[in-house]
Design an enzyme around this catalytic site. Structure first.
Site, PDB file in Angstrom:
ATOM      1  CB  SER A  23      -0.899   0.009   1.234  1.00  0.00           C
ATOM      2  OG  SER A  23      -1.535   1.270   1.384  1.00  0.00           O
TER       3      SER A  23
ATOM      4  CE1 TYR B  21      -3.695  -2.116   5.297  1.00  0.00           C
ATOM      5  CE2 TYR B  21      -3.213  -0.003   4.274  1.00  0.00           C
ATOM      6  CZ  TYR B  21      -3.504  -1.342   4.155  1.00  0.00           C
ATOM      7  OH  TYR B  21      -3.592  -1.931   2.914  1.00  0.00           O
TER       8      TYR B  21
END
Length: 407
Positions: A222, A235
């Site tokens: 990501s 995250y």
């Protein structure tokens, strides 16, 4: 040497250093989208205008830009490796990227080993109903070492001497929204346990098969693992650790002939991202877990706005997962797979801005793209004598594309 000639050579030297270093970084980053190229040309021309205008140098710059365009657009001959006799192990196939990729690879003729959390879940049922007998479903929680080892035994038993061509590390989780100070420690540990330690466990377990076949490892990461997206600390930290691990493996596995690639997708609607009840549950859990003092300093309205923003991002995310699926297929079959792939609209431009613009501008762009917060913490409002800003009317104007993922 007259002044004109001296100015020309100084100009040429400065532009050569600037354009050369920028071009090298641009090409090695594999940014090939049109917005990124336009932005790069704009930055180059801006520097050019600040220098002494000289027609031969301008023409040389135009030629250089044309070469850059052609080179960055050329991906080599359209040759791909054959699909026959290739087996792929994919994690996290209940929903999202893993689910769509398992279907696509099966349709192409790959032998697919797809892991799911629930063999009786909707995702597993869909895979059984739409895929061929080549696809093998395995119930695996990648945080459970025993289940990962059992998946290895099942895979080896079915493959026999054929070998495993590739591992697609897709399984991941994002259970966090909110400032780093407000995020629960369980969220940090949960993201690290799945996104980092779980992926590490699967990769280490299947590496002997991949080294034997000189195969490849493809990992879905990501942009939040490399850029400071607000309110995604847990995250992003887990993905940052994962990125470093994968890059280290890339160096270490090169002598073994194993190719290692990382895919960085833009925002897509996956997993629980469109589930309203999920967001409300996370919001209530966060409010119940915060200390009274911390909740008083930030204010419930501040936390509520963050939840609403994330929920809006999720609803606006792209439902078409094909850009990521196509990128995975390319990484599987390319004779020379890239180290990094940018999948989805806008992510190439995001990386260009992050790499080439001043940090203050890059941070401002990221904040405006991802979080247009209107409410400031309650303690700061009292300190500055500000009233509560009306945020509900502004949330509808957020057209941000980043959304938490459950791959």
């Amino acid at each position: 040497m007259d002044d004109c000639a001296l100015s020309f050579w100084i100009y040429t030297g400065v532009m050569s250093v600037f354009v050369g270093s920028t071009l090298k970084k641009f090409l090695t980053s594999h940014v090939s989208s049109m917005p990124s190229l336009v932005a790069w040309l704009g930055a180059t021309l801006l520097v050019e205008r600040l220098c002494t205008l000289c027609m031969p140098a301008v023409l040389a710059l135009a030629v250089l830009c044309a070469i850059c365009w052609l080179y960055s657009s050329w991906d080599g001959p359209p040759y791909t490796l054959p699909v026959e006799e290739k087996a792929v192990f994919i994690t996290g196939c209940d929903t999202g990227f893993g689910h769509a990729t398992a279907k696509q690879l099966d349709a192409m003729g790959f032998e697919v080993f797809a892991t799911v959390l629930d063999l009786e879940g909707e995702g597993a049922k869909q895979l059984r109903g739409t895929c061929s007998q080549r696809l093998t479903l395995l119930q695996v929680d990648i945080t459970q070492t025993q289940q990962v080892q059992q998946a290895l035994l099942c895979t080896k038993a079915k493959l026999g001497m054929k070998g495993l061509w590739a591992l697609v590390n897709n399984a991941g989780v994002c259970v966090n929204f909110g400032d780093a100070e407000l995020s629960l420690m369980s969220n940090y540990r949960g993201c690290m346990e799945v996104n980092f330690f779980g992926t590490l466990s699967v990769t280490k377990t299947f590496l002997p098969l991949l080294r034997q076949s000189k195969g490849r490892i493809i990992t879905i990461s990501s942009p939040s693992g490399e850029q400071p997206f607000p309110c995604l600390a847990s995250y992003g930290a887990s993905k940052a650790a994962l990125n470093l691990l994968i890059n280290t493996l890339r160096h270490e596995l090169e002598p073994w002939g194993v190719k290692v690639s990382t895919i960085l997708p833009s925002a897509f609607k996956t997993g629980q991202s469109s589930n309203t009840e999920y967001w409300e549950k996370q919001h209530q859990l966060l409010l119940q877990s915060l200390s009274p003092g911390l909740l008083e300093e930030y204010g419930e309205e501040y936390v509520l706005e963050t939840k609403e923003l994330f929920q809006n991002y999720a609803q606006a995310a792209n439902e078409d997962l094909s850009p990521v699926v196509k990128t995975i297929v390319e990484a599987l079959l390319s004779p020379r797979p890239r180290v990094r792939y940018y999948a989805g609209p806008g992510v190439g431009l995001l990386y260009f801005i992050h790499s080439y613009l001043p940090l203050t501008l890059s941070d401002r762009f990221l904040q405006r793209l991802f979080l247009k917060k209107k409410v400031i913490p309650r303690a700061l409002r009292k300190e500055n004598g500000l009233g509560l800003l009306n945020h509900s009317s502004n949330n509808n104007n957020n057209n941000n594309n980043n959304t938490p993922q459950r791959e």
